[in-house]
Motif scaffolding. Structure first.
Motif, PDB file in Angstrom:
ATOM      1  N   ILE A 115       0.843  -1.194   0.000  1.00 49.96           N
ATOM      2  CA  ILE A 115       0.000   0.000   0.000  1.00 49.96           C
ATOM      3  C   ILE A 115       0.879   1.244   0.000  1.00 49.96           C
ATOM      4  CG2 ILE A 115      -1.770   1.250   1.328  1.00 49.96           C
ATOM      5  CD1 ILE A 115      -2.515  -1.517   2.549  1.00 49.96           C
ATOM      6  N   ARG A 116       0.486   2.237  -0.788  1.00 48.48           N
ATOM      7  CA  ARG A 116       1.199   3.522  -0.793  1.00 48.48           C
ATOM      8  C   ARG A 116       0.902   4.278   0.501  1.00 48.48           C
ATOM      9  NH1 ARG A 116       2.801   5.002  -6.239  1.00 48.48           N
ATOM     10  NH2 ARG A 116       1.746   3.695  -7.798  1.00 48.48           N
ATOM     11  N   ASP A 123       6.719   5.373  -2.159  1.00 51.32           N
ATOM     12  CA  ASP A 123       7.035   4.641  -0.937  1.00 51.32           C
ATOM     13  C   ASP A 123       5.848   3.772  -0.523  1.00 51.32           C
ATOM     14  OD1 ASP A 123       9.534   5.734  -0.814  1.00 51.32           O
ATOM     15  OD2 ASP A 123       9.002   7.302   0.626  1.00 51.32           O
ATOM     16  N   LEU A 124       6.161   2.537  -0.107  1.00 48.52           N
ATOM     17  CA  LEU A 124       5.130   1.560   0.242  1.00 48.52           C
ATOM     18  C   LEU A 124       5.357   0.995   1.639  1.00 48.52           C
ATOM     19  CD1 LEU A 124       5.174  -0.644  -3.018  1.00 48.52           C
ATOM     20  CD2 LEU A 124       3.731   1.349  -2.572  1.00 48.52           C
ATOM     21  N   PHE A 125       4.301   0.448   2.196  1.00 45.46           N
ATOM     22  CA  PHE A 125       4.418  -0.425   3.361  1.00 45.46           C
ATOM     23  C   PHE A 125       3.566  -1.658   3.093  1.00 45.46           C
ATOM     24  CE2 PHE A 125       0.673   2.120   4.297  1.00 45.46           C
ATOM     25  CZ  PHE A 125      -0.227   1.199   4.824  1.00 45.46           C
ATOM     26  N   LYS A 449      -5.101   6.507   7.654  1.00 45.36           N
ATOM     27  CA  LYS A 449      -5.207   7.236   6.390  1.00 45.36           C
ATOM     28  C   LYS A 449      -4.016   6.862   5.515  1.00 45.36           C
ATOM     29  CE  LYS A 449      -8.841   9.556   7.804  1.00 45.36           C
ATOM     30  NZ  LYS A 449      -9.056   8.845   9.084  1.00 45.36           N
ATOM     31  N   VAL A 450      -4.291   6.229   4.372  1.00 46.15           N
ATOM     32  CA  VAL A 450      -3.226   5.734   3.501  1.00 46.15           C
ATOM     33  C   VAL A 450      -3.601   5.982   2.051  1.00 46.15           C
ATOM     34  CG1 VAL A 450      -2.549   3.934   5.142  1.00 46.15           C
ATOM     35  CG2 VAL A 450      -4.251   3.423   3.376  1.00 46.15           C
ATOM     36  N   GLY A 451      -2.631   5.706   1.154  1.00 43.29           N
ATOM     37  CA  GLY A 451      -2.884   5.779  -0.272  1.00 43.29           C
ATOM     38  C   GLY A 451      -3.466   4.475  -0.788  1.00 43.29           C
ATOM     39  N   PRO A 452      -3.530   4.298  -2.110  1.00 48.93           N
ATOM     40  CA  PRO A 452      -4.143   3.103  -2.696  1.00 48.93           C
ATOM     41  C   PRO A 452      -3.247   1.864  -2.611  1.00 48.93           C
ATOM     42  CG  PRO A 452      -3.313   4.537  -4.417  1.00 48.93           C
ATOM     43  CD  PRO A 452      -3.137   5.282  -3.128  1.00 48.93           C
ATOM     44  N   GLU A 453      -3.885   0.719  -2.724  1.00 49.69           N
ATOM     45  CA  GLU A 453      -3.161  -0.550  -2.764  1.00 49.69           C
ATOM     46  C   GLU A 453      -2.470  -0.696  -4.113  1.00 49.69           C
ATOM     47  OE1 GLU A 453      -4.538  -5.159  -3.018  1.00 49.69           O
ATOM     48  OE2 GLU A 453      -5.219  -4.064  -1.228  1.00 49.69           O
ATOM     49  N   VAL A 454      -1.242  -1.229  -4.091  1.00 49.09           N
ATOM     50  CA  VAL A 454      -0.456  -1.439  -5.304  1.00 49.09           C
ATOM     51  C   VAL A 454      -0.473  -2.909  -5.731  1.00 49.09           C
ATOM     52  CG1 VAL A 454       1.909  -1.371  -6.231  1.00 49.09           C
ATOM     53  CG2 VAL A 454       1.048   0.537  -4.868  1.00 49.09           C
ATOM     54  N   TYR A 455      -0.472  -3.805  -4.765  1.00 45.58           N
ATOM     55  CA  TYR A 455      -0.310  -5.227  -5.089  1.00 45.58           C
ATOM     56  C   TYR A 455      -0.838  -6.067  -3.940  1.00 45.58           C
ATOM     57  CZ  TYR A 455       2.175  -9.700  -5.774  1.00 45.58           C
ATOM     58  OH  TYR A 455       2.493 -11.021  -5.919  1.00 45.58           O
ATOM     59  N   SER A 456      -1.403  -7.217  -4.273  1.00 43.26           N
ATOM     60  CA  SER A 456      -1.781  -8.205  -3.281  1.00 43.26           C
ATOM     61  C   SER A 456      -1.183  -9.546  -3.668  1.00 43.26           C
ATOM     62  CB  SER A 456      -3.303  -8.336  -3.184  1.00 43.26           C
ATOM     63  OG  SER A 456      -3.660  -9.451  -2.375  1.00 43.26           O
ATOM     64  N   SER A 457      -0.465 -10.168  -2.751  1.00 42.12           N
ATOM     65  CA  SER A 457       0.122 -11.478  -3.051  1.00 42.12           C
ATOM     66  C   SER A 457      -0.958 -12.528  -3.280  1.00 42.12           C
ATOM     67  CB  SER A 457       1.043 -11.917  -1.914  1.00 42.12           C
ATOM     68  OG  SER A 457       0.307 -12.174  -0.724  1.00 42.12           O
TER      69      SER A 457
END
Length: 474
Positions: A115-116, A123-125, A449-457
């Protein structure tokens, strides 16, 4: 009564394909090894591919196998080909393909979403969705809902997360994150180490019951439609579900919630098994689903297996809970696909089906595994070969099933079985009529409060969401 057959995988050889006297085209340009593979791919696709009447008349056999395979596909286009293919794929190792379809893979055991921190920034976490039991990650102490920010000291970003998380067999030192006072994910000084290894995932992940008054709710988390471990004919996981449903029945369960939010699909034999444990008033005389093949292979299949091959009935199960149910709840997401949707569609003619969560993928087609039994060619094909419909011949869900109540689990994840989980909490509200208190906060205030999801395993599970058919007596 039609016999029920089970095989973990269907391995088709070029000799089987050639029984229809398809000739390999002679191609004198390009890499000879690739040419042999491409000829093998083309012959199999001419025989089995659901859209084999749409194959190119004169394909170019010179490219590498992956490029060649992609050139054959009748690809989905929302305007030009809304009925097109979104799901066929080719894999360089047929052995790895077969293992992955039965839940075996080389992994640390972490399933996660990337997630951004902020929309528009790289940057992601990560947040852990669940951890495979018996894996290195579980032994290291990871659990659902954990945040992480660095791998081997490198901060996660759009450009590096795949390499850091999915490549190499060395131990991965993972830095945990936490929420600060402003509900932002920040790094901590805590690290845990997880090493990739061969893991057999058990899809029957969690179950429990909830009781309030006369309502007794059974809850099951199911991650993939797999009858048993890779390489085994034992239906270990199907039998685990039978034991769970027998326990539910003994406890007087009269409401059922099945959690398929991370279930990308799998074997239709397991979908039939579960439908037979859930369906209301069903017997082995009732059709669970029909399947339609292309015009080339249909006569051969009918001649070899008979007309009954083209539909599967429910099974007779003493553990069937349907007599005590008027409806079934499914927890879904944008990752719920294929055999999950087959189960939903197949139960609709027999009982109320109530969906909580996200819109499903929309996959009403199935595939088989094609490999060269002689091992001369190492590649494996997983082409779409059939289209499925329920007992009412309804198959119109290519856009996915819309949930009755839209919910997302958010970024702050709760343990399985915790009523604070937005999806489970909503299902329990529909059943009990009351909600679990959320510590004085509404759902939106509680989530960071976060940005959009980039990837899901999860979306690589079962290689992108397929349901797998096998043929009897192969």
């Amino acid at each position: 009564m039609k016999k029920t057959y089970f095989l973990l995988f269907l391995a088709l050889t070029t000799s089987l394909v050639s029984c229809r006297k398809d000739k390999f085209e002679v191609v004198r340009a390009g890499n000879p090894a690739d040419t042999e593979v491409n000829n093998w791919i083309h012959a199999n696709m001419k025989q089995w591919y659901f859209w084999n009447d749409k194959l190119p008349e004169s394909p170019d056999f010179k490219p590498d196998p992956q490029t060649f395979f992609q050139s054959l596909l009748y690809k989905f286009d929302p305007s030009l080909r809304p009925d097109g293919d979104r799901f066929s794929w080719l894999q360089e190792s047929a052995a790895e393909l077969k293992a992955s379809l039965s839940g075996e893979s080389t992994t640390t055991g972490l399933e996660y979403r990337m997630i951004r921190y902020v929309t528009g920034q790289d940057d992601l976490f990560g947040v852990v969705t669940y951890v495979d039991k018996g894996s290195s990650a579980e032994k290291a102490g990871f659990k659902r809902g954990d945040f992480f920010t660095h791998i081997n000291g490198q901060k996660l970003s759009v450009g590096n997360y795949r390499a850091l998380l999915t490549t190499g067999n060395e131990a991965k030192v993972i830095t945990l994150g936490t929420l600060d006072a402003d509900k932002k994910v920040v790094s901590t000084s805590t690290t845990r180490s997880a090493t990739p290894g061969v893991i057999q995932s058990n899809p029957v992940y969690f179950d429990t019951t909830f009781v309030k008054g006369e309502k007794r709710v059974g809850y099951v988390v199911y991650h993939q439609f797999i009858p048993g471990p890779n390489g085994s004919n034992a239906k270990t996981y199907d039998q685990e579900l039978e034991k769970i449903f027998a326990d539910f029945k003994a406890k007087g369960v009269n409401e059922l919630v099945m959690d398929l939010r991370y279930n990308r699909g799998g074997y239709v034999s397991s979908a039939t098994q579960i439908a037979s444990l859930v369906g209301k008033g069903v017997s082995d005389k009732d059709v669970f689903y029909y399947k339609e093949y292309n015009k080339t292979v249909t006569p051969d299949l009918e001649k070899q297996y008979g007309k009954d091959f083209f539909h599967d009935n429910f099974l007779s199960k003493s553990q069937n809970l349907g007599g005590s149910l008027n409806r079934v709840f499914f927890l879904t997401s944008t990752s719920s696909a294929s055999a999950s949707e087959l189960l939903i569609n197949g139960l609709k003619p027999f009982m109320e089906v109530f969906l909580v969560g996200g819109k499903t993928v929309g996959k009403n087609v199935g595939s088989i595994t094609l490999s060269d039994k002689t091992n001369r060619i190492k590649w494996g094909i997983q082409p779409i070969v059939s289209r499925s419909s329920n007992s009412q011949r309804s198959s119109d869900y290519t856009a996915g099933f819309e949930p009755n109540v839209v919910k997302t689990e958010g970024t702050l994840l709760y343990p399985y079985g915790d009523p604070h989980d937005p999806l489970l909490g909503e299902a329990l509200f529909q059943i009990f009529g009351t909600r679990v208190a959320r510590r004085g906060l509404d759902e939106s205030e509680e989530q960071p409060k976060v940005g959009p999801e980039v990837y899901s395993s999860i979306d690589r599970k079962a290689a992108g969401g397929n349901m797998f058919f096998t043929l009897p007596n192969q």
